[in-house]
Write an enzyme that holds these catalytic residues in place. Structure first.
Site, short mmCIF file in Angstrom:
data_model
loop_
_atom_site.label_atom_id
_atom_site.label_comp_id
_atom_site.label_asym_id
_atom_site.label_seq_id
_atom_site.Cartn_x
_atom_site.Cartn_y
_atom_site.Cartn_z
NE ARG A 17 -2.85 0.22 3.42
CZ ARG A 17 -2.21 0.47 4.67
NH1 ARG A 17 -1.58 1.77 4.72
NH2 ARG A 17 -2.15 -0.61 5.50
CE1 TYR A 63 -16.78 11.70 -15.09
CE2 TYR A 63 -15.63 11.50 -12.80
CZ TYR A 63 -16.29 10.97 -13.97
OH TYR A 63 -16.78 9.69 -13.67
CG ASP A 117 -8.92 16.17 -14.35
OD1 ASP A 117 -8.29 15.58 -15.15
OD2 ASP A 117 -9.89 15.59 -13.74
CE LYS A 133 -12.10 8.24 -18.23
NZ LYS A 133 -11.83 8.54 -16.74
N1 PLP Z 1 -11.49 13.40 -14.26
C1 PLP Z 1 -12.02 13.58 -15.57
C2 PLP Z 1 -11.85 14.63 -16.51
C3 PLP Z 1 -12.67 12.32 -16.04
O1 PLP Z 1 -13.32 12.24 -17.27
C4 PLP Z 1 -12.72 11.32 -15.11
C5 PLP Z 1 -13.49 10.03 -15.41
O2 PLP Z 1 -14.22 9.97 -16.46
C6 PLP Z 1 -12.10 11.32 -13.88
C7 PLP Z 1 -11.35 12.43 -13.35
C8 PLP Z 1 -12.41 10.15 -12.69
O3 PLP Z 1 -11.43 9.20 -13.19
P1 PLP Z 1 -11.87 7.64 -12.64
O4 PLP Z 1 -12.97 7.25 -13.61
O5 PLP Z 1 -10.64 6.86 -12.98
O6 PLP Z 1 -12.01 7.58 -11.39
#
Ligand code: PLP
Length: 388
Positions: A49, A101, A173, A198
């Protein structure tokens, strides 16, 4: 840092470092625990961890590619954001984009309701709204640019300068562009966040996330919290993600080229009411995107000129764009944010964020772009026939 330098980091991190068997590709360490050399002597890795050699390679590569001092790889993008906000106190304020998001919106909103911190969602491209919010002395500004799903672009360097004047951290982000097409730390940000699920992994077969910090002390603090709250990523997903990362540069360049071809075609379709892509001159963030992005990426959104029945017909006719959530994989996807990725937002919150009921988001994959255009053409003709 040049593109080729980033490609080299992605390809070479951990290669030929195995001292036991001289394996070229670094081995996958699944062990949860590690032997102490002797009583009282703590090894570099003791329990997975807190740290794992496979995860370390991925953390090293991501930190170097983003130009940061360190990174923590987490179990998903949301746990990366949750880890970041572990640094905050209950009297701290977060300023987040009103069209972020949906999962980020849900996390901030739910934690704020439980008193973990306060949050304000604003349109960060509105200078007055931003300066009013900054006057409240926030601790953290979260930026999502280009935003999901409308690809709104905000000026990272400008927000960082203003945020730092009031003592706030800025986290970006960078999921939509990856370090190949945007480097927020070089523009002044303190943290970069990724859903590595992604583009970074790029093959839609592992869920993961990362926070990269500009400053070594903040990176250490994040690593401590990552272990404390158990947000860290597992070894197998780290292995898969590092494998995907190795081709990130080549993939991003092709995603971008293919998206440009799809966009060119969509601009000719009369059933497209509005189209959202920062490469378009009329896009409000076009000039900023040119300044701060090394490319426009593989995502675009458009409003279909149809009712919900028409939307259903259109989606049902697509063969190469799978109706699915997520983005950034080699396969093309179509998403209806209102009923999928952003359904955690109320109708009012969706409307306020500008999400029209027939908004569709495309993640343009690596199939032959001509096939993708033909698939869309077929769906538009099917819609036309159904409504004529
Ligand atoms: N940030 C963005 C811009 C996203 O599009 C997403 C998920 O679609 C996330 C964060 C969250 O990521 P995760 O689905 O890997 O938890």
């Amino acid at each position: 840092m040049s593109d080729s330098k980033r490609d080299t980091i992605a390809v070479r991190t951990g290669i030929a470092t195995d001292t036991q068997h001289q394996a070229v590709v670094p081995p996958l360490y699944l062990s949860t625990n590690y032997t102490f050399p002797e009583f009282g002597s703590v090894p570099k890795y003791d329990y997975a961890r807190g740290g794992n050699p496979t995860r370390t390679h991925l953390e090293t590569a991501l930190a170097e590619m983003e130009g940061g001092a360190g990174a923590v790889v987490t179990s998903c993008g949301m746990s990366a954001i949750n880890l970041l906000v572990s640094l905050l106190d209950s009297d701290d304020l977060i300023i987040a984009p009103h069209d972020c998001y949906g999962g980020t919106y849900r996390l901030f909103d739910s934690r704020a309701k439980k008193g973990a911190f306060s949050v304000e969602f604003i349109d960060q491209s509105d200078a007055d709204a931003l300066s009013t919010a900054l006057a409240r002395k926030p601790k953290l500004i979260l930026i999502e640019t280009p935003s999901n799903p409308l690809l709104r672009v905000v000026d990272i360097a400008d927000i960082c300068e203003k945020a730092h004047k009031v003592g706030a951290w800025v986290a970006v982000d960078n999921t939509f562009l990856s370090p190949v097409l945007q480097q927020p730390l070089a523009l002044g940000a303190d943290f970069v966040i990724h859903s590595t699920t992604k583009y970074i992994n790029g093959h839609s077969d592992s869920v993961g996330g990362a926070v990269i910090a500009r400053d070594a002390e903040l990176a250490e603090n994040l690593a401590w919290w990552g272990n404390c709250i158990g947000a860290t990523g597992n070894a197998f997903d780290s292995y898969m993600t590092l494998r995907g990362l190795r081709t990130l540069g080549a993939r991003m360049r092709q995603h971008e080229q293919s998206a440009a071809q799809v966009l060119e075609y969509l601009l000719t379709e009369s059933a497209v009411r509005k189209i959202f892509h920062p490469s378009l001159k009329e896009h409000p963030g076009h000039e900023i995107a040119l300044k701060q992005q090394a490319g426009f990426g593989g995502m675009l959104s458009f409003e279909l000129d149809a009712d919900l029945e028409g939307l259903k017909t259109f989606l049902g006719a697509l063969k190469l764009f799978s109706l699915a959530e997520s983005l950034g994989g080699v396969e093309s996807l179509v998403t209806h944010p209102g009923s999928m990725t952003h359904r955690a937002m109320s109708d009012e919150a969706q409307a306020e964020a500008g999400l029209a009921p027939t908004l569709l988001r495309l993640s343009v994959g690596l199939e032959d772009p001509q096939d993708l255009v033909a698939d869309l053409q077929h769906a538009f003709r099917t819609l036309e026939e159904a409504t004529s």
